[in-house]
Design a protein around this motif. Structure first.
Motif, PDB file in Angstrom:
ATOM      1  N   ILE A  85       0.713  -2.961   2.892  1.00 39.95           N
ATOM      2  CA  ILE A  85       1.835  -2.129   2.449  1.00 39.95           C
ATOM      3  C   ILE A  85       1.905  -0.868   3.307  1.00 39.95           C
ATOM      4  N   SER A  86       0.768  -0.228   3.530  1.00 40.82           N
ATOM      5  CA  SER A  86       0.737   1.009   4.321  1.00 40.82           C
ATOM      6  C   SER A  86       1.300   0.786   5.719  1.00 40.82           C
ATOM      7  N   LEU A  87       0.942  -0.327   6.331  1.00 45.02           N
ATOM      8  CA  LEU A  87       1.419  -0.612   7.679  1.00 45.02           C
ATOM      9  C   LEU A  87       2.932  -0.819   7.720  1.00 45.02           C
ATOM     10  N   GLY A  88       3.490  -1.304   6.615  1.00 44.39           N
ATOM     11  CA  GLY A  88       4.919  -1.584   6.570  1.00 44.39           C
ATOM     12  C   GLY A  88       5.786  -0.422   6.140  1.00 44.39           C
ATOM     13  N   LEU A  89       5.185   0.654   5.670  1.00 39.70           N
ATOM     14  CA  LEU A  89       5.959   1.798   5.193  1.00 39.70           C
ATOM     15  C   LEU A  89       6.040   2.888   6.248  1.00 39.70           C
ATOM     16  N   ALA A  90       7.144   3.574   6.257  1.00 40.02           N
ATOM     17  CA  ALA A  90       7.321   4.694   7.181  1.00 40.02           C
ATOM     18  C   ALA A  90       6.544   5.905   6.684  1.00 40.02           C
ATOM     19  N   ALA A  91       6.096   6.719   7.616  1.00 40.22           N
ATOM     20  CA  ALA A  91       5.421   7.970   7.258  1.00 40.22           C
ATOM     21  C   ALA A  91       6.366   8.822   6.421  1.00 40.22           C
ATOM     22  N   GLY A  92       5.825   9.480   5.435  1.00 38.82           N
ATOM     23  CA  GLY A  92       6.636  10.335   4.579  1.00 38.82           C
ATOM     24  C   GLY A  92       7.251   9.599   3.405  1.00 38.82           C
ATOM     25  N   SER A  93       7.044   8.305   3.344  1.00 44.40           N
ATOM     26  CA  SER A  93       7.581   7.519   2.238  1.00 44.40           C
ATOM     27  C   SER A  93       6.810   7.841   0.966  1.00 44.40           C
ATOM     28  N   GLY A  94       7.515   7.843  -0.146  1.00 38.65           N
ATOM     29  CA  GLY A  94       6.854   8.039  -1.433  1.00 38.65           C
ATOM     30  C   GLY A  94       5.884   6.912  -1.728  1.00 38.65           C
TER      31      GLY A  94
END
Length: 108
Positions: A85-94
């Motif tokens: 999940i972390s790899l797929g989310l943009a930085a700053g995402s909730g």
């Protein structure tokens, strides 16, 4: 010689195991981790990140099963899903904050 400063209360069982591994459990609430996992699933679905929502469901499912069986969550399974999940989310995402907090609550 090392000095370790602990700020705040430290409570709960400790495991001073082999290979210098030290685990200190601070009484993290399984219910809180489960609530955050459900929130993460919902957020990822709302963002139409269905492949990541499936990973969040794996985390939620493991937490539910662990609670039902009165055992600790499978950290390897939870870690793998949270890393995906972390790899797929943009930085700053909730979602990143939720992933980090779930990891903290399950002791990762």
């Amino acid at each position: 010689m090392s000095t370790f400063n602990f700020h705040g209360q430290i409570s709960g069982p400790s495991n001073f195991g082999d290979n210098g591994k030290i685990e200190i459990h601070q009484g993290a609430s399984p219910a809180e981790a489960l609530r955050l996992a459900a929130e993460l699933v919902q957020q990822l679905r709302q963002e139409h990140r269905l492949e990541l929502a499936e990973q969040a469901e794996i985390v939620r499912g493991e937490l539910v099963q662990a609670e039902e069986e009165r055992r600790p969550a499978d950290q390897g399974r939870v870690r793998q899903a949270l890393e995906t999940i972390s790899l797929g989310l943009a930085a700053g995402s909730g979602g990143i904050a939720l992933v980090q907090e779930i990891g903290r609550l399950v002791g990762l």
